[in-house]
Design a protein around this motif. Structure first.
Motif, mmCIF file in Angstrom:
data_model
loop_
_atom_site.group_PDB
_atom_site.id
_atom_site.type_symbol
_atom_site.label_atom_id
_atom_site.label_comp_id
_atom_site.label_asym_id
_atom_site.label_seq_id
_atom_site.Cartn_x
_atom_site.Cartn_y
_atom_site.Cartn_z
ATOM 1 N N SER A 24 0.830 -1.215 0.000
ATOM 2 C CA SER A 24 0.000 0.000 0.000
ATOM 3 C C SER A 24 0.862 1.261 0.000
ATOM 4 O O SER A 24 0.512 2.271 -0.622
ATOM 5 N N PHE A 25 2.000 1.221 0.681
ATOM 6 C CA PHE A 25 2.893 2.378 0.694
ATOM 7 C C PHE A 25 3.519 2.582 -0.690
ATOM 8 O O PHE A 25 3.696 3.713 -1.145
ATOM 9 N N PHE A 26 3.843 1.483 -1.371
ATOM 10 C CA PHE A 26 4.388 1.546 -2.723
ATOM 11 C C PHE A 26 3.344 2.068 -3.708
ATOM 12 O O PHE A 26 3.608 2.974 -4.514
ATOM 13 N N PHE A 27 2.124 1.505 -3.655
ATOM 14 C CA PHE A 27 1.056 1.961 -4.545
ATOM 15 C C PHE A 27 0.771 3.456 -4.344
ATOM 16 O O PHE A 27 0.591 4.207 -5.310
ATOM 17 N N ALA A 28 0.717 3.876 -3.088
ATOM 18 C CA ALA A 28 0.424 5.279 -2.798
ATOM 19 C C ALA A 28 1.484 6.191 -3.387
ATOM 20 O O ALA A 28 1.168 7.277 -3.916
ATOM 21 N N ALA A 100 7.796 5.714 6.034
ATOM 22 C CA ALA A 100 6.404 5.792 6.495
ATOM 23 C C ALA A 100 5.954 4.461 7.082
ATOM 24 O O ALA A 100 5.272 4.419 8.120
ATOM 25 N N SER A 101 6.357 3.354 6.461
ATOM 26 C CA SER A 101 5.952 2.043 6.964
ATOM 27 C C SER A 101 6.602 1.736 8.309
ATOM 28 O O SER A 101 6.002 1.094 9.169
ATOM 29 N N ILE A 102 7.838 2.199 8.507
ATOM 30 C CA ILE A 102 8.510 1.988 9.796
ATOM 31 C C ILE A 102 7.768 2.723 10.907
ATOM 32 O O ILE A 102 7.478 2.164 11.976
ATOM 33 N N LEU A 103 7.444 3.986 10.672
ATOM 34 C CA LEU A 103 6.733 4.762 11.690
ATOM 35 C C LEU A 103 5.339 4.204 11.936
ATOM 36 O O LEU A 103 4.841 4.209 13.064
ATOM 37 N N ASN A 104 4.700 3.696 10.883
ATOM 38 C CA ASN A 104 3.389 3.082 11.036
ATOM 39 C C ASN A 104 3.461 1.814 11.879
ATOM 40 O O ASN A 104 2.459 1.375 12.456
ATOM 41 N N GLY A 105 4.661 1.228 11.993
ATOM 42 C CA GLY A 105 4.834 0.036 12.805
ATOM 43 C C GLY A 105 4.599 0.249 14.287
ATOM 44 O O GLY A 105 4.479 -0.716 15.046
ATOM 45 N N THR A 106 4.530 1.506 14.714
ATOM 46 C CA THR A 106 4.245 1.794 16.128
ATOM 47 C C THR A 106 2.790 1.513 16.490
ATOM 48 O O THR A 106 2.424 1.606 17.669
ATOM 49 N N THR A 253 2.791 -6.434 11.962
ATOM 50 C CA THR A 253 3.395 -5.114 12.074
ATOM 51 C C THR A 253 4.908 -5.167 11.862
ATOM 52 O O THR A 253 5.501 -4.210 11.361
ATOM 53 N N LEU A 254 5.515 -6.288 12.246
ATOM 54 C CA LEU A 254 6.956 -6.452 12.051
ATOM 55 C C LEU A 254 7.313 -6.756 10.600
ATOM 56 O O LEU A 254 8.436 -6.493 10.164
ATOM 57 N N LEU A 255 6.369 -7.317 9.856
ATOM 58 C CA LEU A 255 6.654 -7.794 8.509
ATOM 59 C C LEU A 255 6.357 -6.764 7.426
ATOM 60 O O LEU A 255 6.867 -6.877 6.303
ATOM 61 N N PHE A 259 8.692 -5.381 3.441
ATOM 62 C CA PHE A 259 8.070 -5.385 2.121
ATOM 63 C C PHE A 259 8.041 -3.978 1.529
ATOM 64 O O PHE A 259 8.360 -3.776 0.347
ATOM 65 N N ALA A 260 7.645 -2.986 2.334
ATOM 66 C CA ALA A 260 7.571 -1.610 1.837
ATOM 67 C C ALA A 260 8.953 -1.088 1.465
ATOM 68 O O ALA A 260 9.129 -0.430 0.425
ATOM 69 N N ILE A 261 9.947 -1.367 2.307
ATOM 70 C CA ILE A 261 11.311 -0.910 2.038
ATOM 71 C C ILE A 261 11.854 -1.593 0.777
ATOM 72 O O ILE A 261 12.493 -0.951 -0.065
ATOM 73 N N GLY A 262 11.603 -2.892 0.631
ATOM 74 C CA GLY A 262 12.081 -3.620 -0.539
ATOM 75 C C GLY A 262 11.478 -3.095 -1.832
ATOM 76 O O GLY A 262 12.189 -2.898 -2.828
ATOM 77 N N LEU A 263 10.159 -2.850 -1.832
ATOM 78 C CA LEU A 263 9.507 -2.322 -3.031
ATOM 79 C C LEU A 263 9.999 -0.912 -3.351
ATOM 80 O O LEU A 263 10.245 -0.574 -4.514
ATOM 81 N N GLY A 264 10.148 -0.084 -2.308
ATOM 82 C CA GLY A 264 10.637 1.272 -2.525
ATOM 83 C C GLY A 264 12.050 1.297 -3.074
ATOM 84 O O GLY A 264 12.398 2.112 -3.928
ATOM 85 N N SER A 265 12.877 0.383 -2.595
ATOM 86 C CA SER A 265 14.257 0.311 -3.068
ATOM 87 C C SER A 265 14.342 -0.220 -4.492
ATOM 88 O O SER A 265 15.106 0.289 -5.319
#
Length: 300
Positions: A24-28, A100-106, A253-255, A259-265
């Motif tokens: 979802s972070f990648f699509f956005a 964004a995905s890391i901060l959303n992990g909180t 939340t840990l996973l 995925f978001a970091i990998g897609l962004g990279s």
């Protein structure tokens, strides 16, 4: 009461849920090139409604008739969709999708604290307090000491993501207090319908009439965001909840960030520094402490 186990089937579904929510972070990030944040939120909830409506119809369920239930859906849609989606999408106009995905992990850490404060049967234990403190330390590491020097748009964007995580936490408490009598699938559909009612006038007033003459890539990302990361994600969510329980579900939340970091990279050329990754590690530790099972393994 025994702890529900994470079976191989549930593990596969958990990974699939992390992939579609991480996506979802990648699509956005792709959609933001042509569509403003509030309109993206409206698209995300509107196109997911028919998918879930078909599931409800196929299962033979009837829509609730109580005005109280529909009022609860509007509040749930605001807390769980309209507000957090909008905050995250705006935040992504200033920061990377992986960050964004890391901060959303909180969300998991906030959820334990909020539930402990507001629900009588979810008391705030020392373990949850320690997990919350670790989560805050992780956030401080991610945002960096320069944040204290002043608030710029990047810092405000990171605070917006944290605000979204808090909204998700409040939504969990609201659902437990007011939506116990409905099926999970009906709650998902009613919530999305409530959020659409809230977002339609807001998006129209702020962004104007949604433009439909978008590129094919943008439409593909919008449908991925709505159908994969919303409608199908909620079906996976409730399937895991039934099979493996809420504690195991929290592990998603840990996973999500990997995925978001990998897609962004891979596709957006985003890079996150060692500080952000170290902060994610501390946030992950906070989630594991909050969950409690890691400590039980250590004691054994």
């Amino acid at each position: 009461m025994t702890q529900a186990s994470l079976t191989p089937a549930a593990t596969v579904m958990l990974l699939a849920l992390a992939a579609v929510w991480g996506g979802s972070f990648f699509f956005a990030e792709l959609v933001l090139r042509e569509v403003p944040p509030l309109t993206i939120t409206l698209h995300r909830v509107v196109w997911a409604i028919p998918v879930l409506a078909i599931v409800i119809w196929w299962q033979g369920q009837s829509l609730p008739r109580s005005p109280r239930v529909w009022g609860a859906y509007v509040v749930m849609g605001t807390l769980n969709n309209a507000l957090p989606f909008s905050l995250i999408f705006w935040g992504q106009t200033q920061i990377e999708s992986g960050l964004a995905s890391i901060l959303n992990g909180t969300t998991a850490v906030f959820g334990a604290v909020v539930a402990g404060l507001l629900l009588a049967d979810e008391r705030l234990t020392p373990r949850k307090v320690i997990g919350a403190l670790l989560g805050l330390v992780g956030v401080a590491i991610v945002m960096g000491p320069e944040t204290l020097g002043g608030l710029d748009l990047r810092n405000l964007a990171q605070l917006a993501i944290l605000g979204a995580a808090l909204c998700y936490s409040l939504a969990g408490v609201w659902a437990k207090m007011h939506l116990r009598g409905q099926s999970p699938q009906m709650n998902a559909l009613g919530m999305l319908m409530g959020s659409a009612v809230v977002m339609a006038p807001v998006a129209l007033c702020v962004d104007g009439t949604p433009q439909l003459s978008l590129s094919g890539g943008t439409w593909a990302a919008l449908l991925g965001l709505s159908i994969l990361s919303t409608a199908i994600a909620y079906m996976l969510y409730f399937a895991i909840l039934t099979r493996a329980g809420a504690a195991n579900l929290m592990l998603v939340t840990l996973l999500i960030p990997p995925f978001a970091i990998g897609l962004g990279s891979a596709f957006l050329n985003e890079t996150l520094g060692p500080t952000a990754m170290a902060g994610f590690g501390v946030i992950a530790l906070g989630i594991l402490v909050t969950d409690g099972r890691a400590l039980q393994v250590f004691r054994r």
